[in-house]
Motif scaffolding. Structure first.
Motif, short mmCIF file in Angstrom:
data_model
loop_
_atom_site.label_atom_id
_atom_site.label_comp_id
_atom_site.label_asym_id
_atom_site.label_seq_id
_atom_site.Cartn_x
_atom_site.Cartn_y
_atom_site.Cartn_z
N ALA A 6 0.82 -1.21 0.00
CA ALA A 6 0.00 0.00 0.00
C ALA A 6 0.86 1.26 0.00
O ALA A 6 0.46 2.28 -0.55
N ALA A 7 2.05 1.20 0.62
CA ALA A 7 2.94 2.36 0.66
C ALA A 7 3.87 2.43 -0.53
O ALA A 7 4.66 3.37 -0.64
N GLY A 8 3.82 1.43 -1.43
CA GLY A 8 4.69 1.43 -2.60
C GLY A 8 6.13 1.12 -2.24
O GLY A 8 7.06 1.62 -2.89
N VAL A 9 6.34 0.30 -1.22
CA VAL A 9 7.69 -0.05 -0.77
C VAL A 9 7.91 -1.54 -1.00
O VAL A 9 7.02 -2.36 -0.74
N GLN A 10 9.10 -1.89 -1.48
CA GLN A 10 9.44 -3.30 -1.72
C GLN A 10 10.01 -3.91 -0.44
O GLN A 10 11.03 -3.45 0.07
N LEU A 11 9.35 -4.92 0.10
CA LEU A 11 9.78 -5.61 1.32
C LEU A 11 10.29 -6.99 0.93
O LEU A 11 9.55 -7.79 0.35
N GLN A 30 7.74 3.16 7.94
CA GLN A 30 7.29 4.54 8.06
C GLN A 30 8.34 5.53 7.56
O GLN A 30 8.00 6.63 7.14
N ALA A 31 9.64 5.14 7.60
CA ALA A 31 10.70 6.05 7.17
C ALA A 31 11.01 5.96 5.69
O ALA A 31 11.64 6.85 5.14
N ALA A 63 8.82 8.50 11.37
CA ALA A 63 7.60 9.08 11.95
C ALA A 63 7.34 8.57 13.35
O ALA A 63 6.72 9.23 14.14
N SER A 64 7.82 7.36 13.67
CA SER A 64 7.55 6.80 14.99
C SER A 64 8.79 6.08 15.48
O SER A 64 9.08 4.97 15.06
N THR A 65 9.58 6.71 16.31
CA THR A 65 10.76 6.08 16.90
C THR A 65 10.70 6.25 18.41
O THR A 65 11.70 6.43 19.07
N GLY A 66 9.51 6.17 18.96
CA GLY A 66 9.34 6.42 20.38
C GLY A 66 9.24 5.16 21.19
O GLY A 66 10.23 4.48 21.47
N LEU A 67 7.99 4.81 21.58
CA LEU A 67 7.79 3.68 22.48
C LEU A 67 8.22 2.37 21.84
O LEU A 67 8.76 1.50 22.52
N GLY A 68 7.98 2.18 20.53
CA GLY A 68 8.36 0.94 19.88
C GLY A 68 9.85 0.69 19.96
O GLY A 68 10.30 -0.40 20.33
N LEU A 69 10.67 1.71 19.60
CA LEU A 69 12.11 1.53 19.66
C LEU A 69 12.58 1.40 21.11
O LEU A 69 13.47 0.60 21.41
N VAL A 80 17.83 -5.15 9.57
CA VAL A 80 16.68 -4.55 8.89
C VAL A 80 17.19 -3.27 8.23
O VAL A 80 17.52 -2.30 8.90
N THR A 81 17.28 -3.28 6.89
CA THR A 81 17.87 -2.17 6.14
C THR A 81 16.79 -1.50 5.31
O THR A 81 16.02 -2.17 4.62
N ASP A 82 16.75 -0.16 5.38
CA ASP A 82 15.79 0.58 4.56
C ASP A 82 16.53 1.63 3.74
O ASP A 82 17.70 1.93 3.98
N THR A 83 15.86 2.19 2.76
CA THR A 83 16.42 3.22 1.88
C THR A 83 15.80 4.57 2.17
O THR A 83 15.59 5.38 1.27
N GLY A 84 15.48 4.79 3.44
CA GLY A 84 14.86 6.05 3.83
C GLY A 84 15.87 7.18 3.89
O GLY A 84 17.03 7.05 3.44
N PRO A 85 15.48 8.32 4.46
CA PRO A 85 16.36 9.50 4.48
C PRO A 85 17.53 9.38 5.44
O PRO A 85 18.44 10.18 5.40
#
Length: 659
Positions: free
Chosen positions: A502-507, A537-538, A589-595, A560-565
């Motif tokens: 849905a976000a257009g990201v390849q997982l 989210q990033a 966008a969310s690096t609070g309680l989860g991290l 876990v590697t992403d191509t975010g900013p």
């Protein structure tokens, strides 16, 4: 229905309907009364008059009486006006103002032997505020303190019955709220309800009997005995009408209509709901209006007027949020902590004063009797006890400060992480309303996936919050076992595959991901799930997220590697330490309680979590755990195979359990 039992406290606290000539007579006498204690009593009577045109007018009379009593130095009138103002604030669901007034009455009444009745009134009011906030244990403490205060003076049977009624209502609300309920609560609820019923029957008290019928109606309704519930609410309505209790009458109209609706008899429910809602609006009682909106929305939905029901439900939620905002709850909590701390300090000062008096007495006795050594020994023992008490109080204050600081940090994390899904739901609700109005069924059907995505995000946040709460209460006990890393990564990837699409990201799962780790499977799944959620989210549309694992002799690394900013290097230690600071523009966008929960679980598992990132170069989260023994042949035959550079198909995994 959720507010009904707690609203009974407010209805019971209100006096019966007084005839209009009574208020007119009070105003006429007030116009000619001199500024003395008689005028204070007249202003107090108008503040207590429940049938005034508005609550604002009653508050105006009460504040005028309070100002005059303070000017005259009339302490009895001042305490009475404070209690009356607190009652009006409680009726209007202004719990913060009510708590302030009641706490001031309690502080001052405790110092005056003649003010025992006012102190009991303050404890009862504080108990009702705590019950409205579902702080049942605290409310039980306040109500029992009020009962102990009644034993210090000749309490009337009505006051005793009121105290028993308060406890019966409290325990009924406690049972309805669910959660951890002491085993003694059901037995105590029945005991106090029966005792209050006997006393009210002896006194022929219509208000008390009506309130007990309300309680029994709620209990029968929650148990599915709708006919019995309907009978009880009808009896309560009849008694409230005879007693002239306008607030209880409005609540009973709505309760009868709600039970008719649950029976599917909406034609009979409508007039009751309309009458109760109109009377609640006339009385300006927001809490009862919220209940009326909820029941009327159910009626509209049942009669096929779904759009009107939806709009009314939004109005009801907006009014409920205005009555029970998080800021109000936090302010009430701070006010209660300040009140408890002040009472502890008063006790310490009283003990210190008592200790000084005892020391003087001992010194005098020593001088008279000549037993100097004995006197010094006793004084030393008292001093040691006093120092120990002060040291204990200092430790308690330090623990309280630490707890409050941790609570404030947790509030900041939860508020930030819950904002995104709540905003998403709000936006989707607006879109849904717009598409319904335009009858755009094609776009309306496409909202399902977005709603599911927002719900999954919200569920993940709530799972993290539950895990954090368990860890803080010391109930988090890991079960260490051999966990297949490849299988777990495939399961998590399948869980987030639909959200990634849905976000257009390849997982994708990196080839060669293998190995077994010594860990608690639920904790490890939560860590990986949070890392993938943050990466998703990033990562912007068109980017990719890669899950991989490498096994060495003594350790297993999960990446876990992403191509975010990416994240600036100076921010990485702050994220891993769990501090709450300003978020930069390139942060996820969310690096609070989860991290923070992931860092805690990693520490519990004896592992290490690191972030490798730079602005514009993406982020790699590296989780290092102790390696387990190689998988047996039977397990290896069933292990999932890695997919080289391809999207992982959806595995159909359900909700991931939280440790």
């Amino acid at each position: 229905m959720r507010l009904l039992l707690l609203l009974v406290f407010v209805a019971l606290a209100m006096p019966g309907r007084a005839a209009t000539p009574v208020a007119d007579s009070l105003r006429q006498r007030l116009a000619s009364a001199p500024p003395d204690t008689t005028r204070v009593q007249l202003l107090l009577g108008l503040c207590n008059e429940s049938e005034m045109s508005s609550a604002a007018e009653r508050l105006r009379y009460g504040r005028a009486g309070l100002a005059l009593a303070r000017h005259l130095g009339h302490e009895r009138g001042e305490l009475a006006c404070l209690a009356a103002l607190a009652g009006v604030a409680l009726q209007q669901q202004d719990y913060l103002t009510a708590s302030r007034y009641y706490q001031e009455v309690a502080r001052r009444a405790e110092r005056q032997p003649w003010a025992a009745r006012q102190a009991v009134q303050a404890w009862v009011g504080l108990g009702r505020v705590a019950a409205q906030q579902e702080q049942f244990a605290q409310a039980d403490r306040f109500f029992r303190q009020a009962q102990a205060g009644m034993r210090r003076y000749a309490a009337t049977p009505s006051e005793i019955a009121m105290g028993q009624n308060n406890l019966a209502m409290l325990y009924a609300g406690w049972m309805r709220a669910g959660g951890a309920v002491p085993d003694s609560v059901p037995r105590l609820q029945e005991h106090y309800a029966r005792a209050g019923l006997r006393l009210y029957q002896k006194q022929a008290s219509k208000n008390g009997l009506a309130t007990l019928y309300n309680i029994m109606g709620v209990v029968h309704e929650s148990a599915g005995r709708l006919d019995s519930a309907l009978y009880c609410h009808q009896q309560a309505l009849r008694l409230h009408q005879r007693a002239g209790n306008a607030y209880g009458e409005a609540q009973s109209w709505l309760s009868v209509g709600s039970v008719y609706g649950k029976q599917g008899r909406w034609a009979q429910a409508a007039p009751f709901l309309q009458t109760g809602l109109a009377q609640a609006r006339r009385l300006q009682a927001p809490g009862i209006i919220v209940q009326g909106y909820e029941s009327w929305a159910d009626y509209l939905a049942a009669t096929g007027r779904g759009l009107e029901a939806f709009q009314l439900a939004r109005l009801q939620q907006h009014l409920l949020d205005s009555l029970q905002t998080s800021e109000q709850r936090e302010a009430l909590a701070r006010l209660q902590v300040q009140f408890d701390t002040e009472r502890q300090r008063n006790r310490v000062r009283a003990l210190s004063q008592q200790a000084r008096q005892q020391r003087q007495y001992l010194l005098l006795t020593t001088a008279v009797l000549g037993v100097t050594v004995l006197g010094l020994l006793v004084a030393g023992v008292l001093g040691w006890r006093l120092r120990r008490s002060r040291a204990l109080l200092a430790r308690q204050n330090e623990e309280l400060t630490t707890t409050r600081a941790e609570q404030d940090r947790l509030y900041a994390l939860v508020a930030h992480d819950l904002r995104s899904p709540v905003v998403a739901f709000s936006g989707l609700a607006d879109l849904m309303t717009r598409y319904i109005e335009r009858q755009d069924t094609a776009r309306l059907a496409g909202l399902g996936g977005r709603v599911r995505q927002a719900a999954q995000s919200l569920r993940a946040l709530l799972d993290n919050l539950l895990g954090w709460a368990l860890s803080q209460r010391g109930e988090l006990v890991p079960v260490i076992e051999r966990v297949g890393v490849e299988k777990l990564l495939a399961e998590v990837a399948g869980l987030y595959q639909s959200a990634a699409e849905a976000a257009g990201v390849q997982l994708q799962l990196s080839p060669g991901a293998a190995g077994y780790a010594r860990a608690d499977e639920n904790m490890l799944r939560t860590i990986v799930r949070n890392l993938v959620s943050n990466a998703l989210q990033a990562t912007p549309a068109g980017g990719s997220i890669t899950l991989g694992a490498t096994a060495e002799q003594d350790a297993v690394e999960i990446r876990v590697t992403d191509t975010g900013p990416g994240i600036s290097p100076e921010r990485i230690p702050q994220l891993l330490s769990g501090e709450v600071g300003p978020r930069s523009a390139e942060a996820p966008a969310s690096t609070g309680l989860g991290l923070r929960l992931s860092v805690l679980f990693t520490r519990v598992l004896g592992g290490r979590l690191a972030l490798q990132s730079a602005p514009g170069q993406g982020t790699t989260a590296v989780l290092t755990l102790q390696a387990a023994t190689p998988a047996p042949v039977a397990d290896a035959a069933h292990a999932p195979s890695a997919t080289t550079g391809a999207l992982i198909p959806t595995t159909g995994a359900g909700a991931v359990p939280t440790a």
